[in-house]
Design a protein around this motif. Sequence first.
Motif, short mmCIF file in Angstrom:
data_model
loop_
_atom_site.label_atom_id
_atom_site.label_comp_id
_atom_site.label_asym_id
_atom_site.label_seq_id
_atom_site.Cartn_x
_atom_site.Cartn_y
_atom_site.Cartn_z
N GLY A 199 5.34 49.55 11.85
CA GLY A 199 4.11 49.11 11.21
C GLY A 199 3.75 47.67 11.52
O GLY A 199 3.11 46.99 10.70
N LEU A 200 4.12 47.18 12.71
CA LEU A 200 3.84 45.81 13.09
C LEU A 200 2.48 45.72 13.79
O LEU A 200 2.12 46.60 14.58
CB LEU A 200 4.93 45.27 14.01
N GLU A 201 1.75 44.67 13.51
CA GLU A 201 0.44 44.49 14.13
C GLU A 201 0.61 43.98 15.55
O GLU A 201 1.35 43.03 15.80
CB GLU A 201 -0.40 43.49 13.32
N TYR A 202 -0.10 44.60 16.49
CA TYR A 202 0.03 44.19 17.89
C TYR A 202 -1.26 44.47 18.65
O TYR A 202 -2.11 45.27 18.21
CB TYR A 202 1.19 44.92 18.56
N LYS A 203 -1.39 43.79 19.78
CA LYS A 203 -2.47 44.03 20.72
C LYS A 203 -1.86 44.26 22.09
O LYS A 203 -0.76 43.78 22.37
CB LYS A 203 -3.42 42.82 20.76
N THR A 204 -2.57 44.99 22.93
CA THR A 204 -2.04 45.35 24.25
C THR A 204 -2.74 44.55 25.33
O THR A 204 -3.96 44.41 25.33
CB THR A 204 -2.22 46.85 24.51
N ASP A 205 -1.95 44.03 26.26
CA ASP A 205 -2.47 43.27 27.41
C ASP A 205 -1.98 43.91 28.69
O ASP A 205 -0.78 44.16 28.85
CB ASP A 205 -1.99 41.81 27.35
N PHE A 206 -2.92 44.20 29.62
CA PHE A 206 -2.58 44.81 30.89
C PHE A 206 -2.69 43.84 32.06
O PHE A 206 -2.45 44.22 33.20
CB PHE A 206 -3.49 46.01 31.16
N GLU A 207 -3.08 42.60 31.79
CA GLU A 207 -3.35 41.64 32.86
C GLU A 207 -2.07 41.14 33.53
O GLU A 207 -2.03 40.91 34.74
CB GLU A 207 -4.16 40.46 32.32
N ALA A 261 -1.58 34.59 14.00
CA ALA A 261 -0.19 34.35 13.61
C ALA A 261 0.53 35.68 13.39
O ALA A 261 0.00 36.58 12.73
CB ALA A 261 -0.13 33.50 12.35
N ASP A 262 1.70 35.80 13.97
CA ASP A 262 2.57 36.97 13.83
C ASP A 262 2.02 38.24 14.46
O ASP A 262 2.60 39.31 14.29
CB ASP A 262 2.89 37.24 12.35
N VAL A 263 0.90 38.13 15.18
CA VAL A 263 0.36 39.29 15.88
C VAL A 263 1.06 39.37 17.25
O VAL A 263 1.06 38.40 18.01
CB VAL A 263 -1.16 39.22 16.07
N ILE A 264 1.63 40.50 17.56
CA ILE A 264 2.40 40.68 18.79
C ILE A 264 1.47 41.10 19.92
O ILE A 264 0.63 42.00 19.74
CB ILE A 264 3.48 41.76 18.57
N VAL A 265 1.58 40.46 21.06
CA VAL A 265 0.85 40.85 22.25
C VAL A 265 1.82 41.59 23.16
O VAL A 265 2.80 41.02 23.63
CB VAL A 265 0.24 39.63 22.98
N LEU A 266 1.56 42.86 23.37
CA LEU A 266 2.42 43.71 24.19
C LEU A 266 1.88 43.72 25.62
O LEU A 266 0.77 44.20 25.88
CB LEU A 266 2.45 45.13 23.63
N HIS A 267 2.66 43.20 26.56
CA HIS A 267 2.26 43.15 27.96
C HIS A 267 2.90 44.32 28.70
O HIS A 267 4.14 44.47 28.67
CB HIS A 267 2.71 41.84 28.61
N THR A 268 2.09 45.11 29.37
CA THR A 268 2.63 46.29 30.05
C THR A 268 1.68 46.76 31.13
O THR A 268 0.57 46.22 31.29
CB THR A 268 2.85 47.42 29.02
N LEU A 269 2.10 47.77 31.89
CA LEU A 269 1.25 48.38 32.89
C LEU A 269 0.10 49.12 32.22
O LEU A 269 0.19 49.49 31.04
CB LEU A 269 2.05 49.36 33.75
N ARG A 270 -0.96 49.35 32.97
CA ARG A 270 -2.10 50.08 32.43
C ARG A 270 -1.67 51.49 32.01
O ARG A 270 -0.74 52.06 32.55
CB ARG A 270 -3.23 50.15 33.45
#
Length: 308
Positions: free
Chosen positions: A100-108, A68-77
């Motif tokens: 200071g926001l919690e996020y994860k990175t997605d390259f797919e 919840a509230d965790v941001i998934v950042l989609h971008t190029l590798r």
Amino acid sequence: MSVGCGGGGGGWSGRGGGVVRAVVGGVRWLWGRHRTTVIVTAAVAVGVAWRRHRRAKKLRRQWDSAGADVIVLHTLRYGRRCPHLSPFALKLETFLRMAGLEYKTDFEVPMGPKGKTPWITVNGEDIGDSQLIMERLAGRYGVHLALQSSSPEQQAAGRAIAIMTDEHLYWGLVHWRYYADSEMRIHELITLPAYFRLMLLLFRHRIRKLLNIIGLGRHTTQQVEEIMRRDLQAISDYLGEKAYLMGNEPCEVDCSVFGMLGQFLWNAPGSPYLAMMNEEFPNLREFCLRVKNQFWPDWKQCLDPQQQ
């Protein structure tokens, strides 16, 4: 008395009917002569569509499982000299760190709902466009950076600088990277498949047309460089000796400027803009290093390949 499909345009009569009969005839001929090929092709198409559907569902589950509230950042590798080849991706990830926001990175899946990169997923919602994302997240999570506490005059100047950066300096970067740079050194910045290098040549032709449409491509390369120099001069003059654009505390405008100037400093080898930052506008170079050191302590670990 019989009711038929007369000359009013219904049925298979007339030119439209001829087209339909030709298509039906072609399908029958293809089915009769190449039935096995048709079946195999259809099966492959269904299989590909099914695999895409399953992959999309799997990725969606992964994004939703981020929390919840965790941001998934989609971008190029990540790139080789700078984490992001896109100024807007560097801008957005810097904002996430600054806020200071919690996020994860997605390259797919780097391209989002608006056909642009970057984009985010948060709580099952997909949001595109870096500036709109920043505004939405600021409102949703109560992010208060320095610009909100500035005077109306400073806020107006900050907005003008951000728009000039995102909408004007950006095209100067595009002009250099995909047109003026005869060596097309973009392959030095990010790992690209071999076939993508051929696509870049085609893309370069499209960029030339696009630059002509917006007007910048109608100028000589020297004129474009002078236009960009004036933009850099304006930002340099406003920054002066301050640590950040609005003073001693960073704000969202700094994210926009850092995202773009970072491209000139790390992702534009051989460009006149790199020379300008090193020789004419050292305060802009120091600004970039300041943002990098404060918000990207893991900069080297975010490069491809990672560096110690």
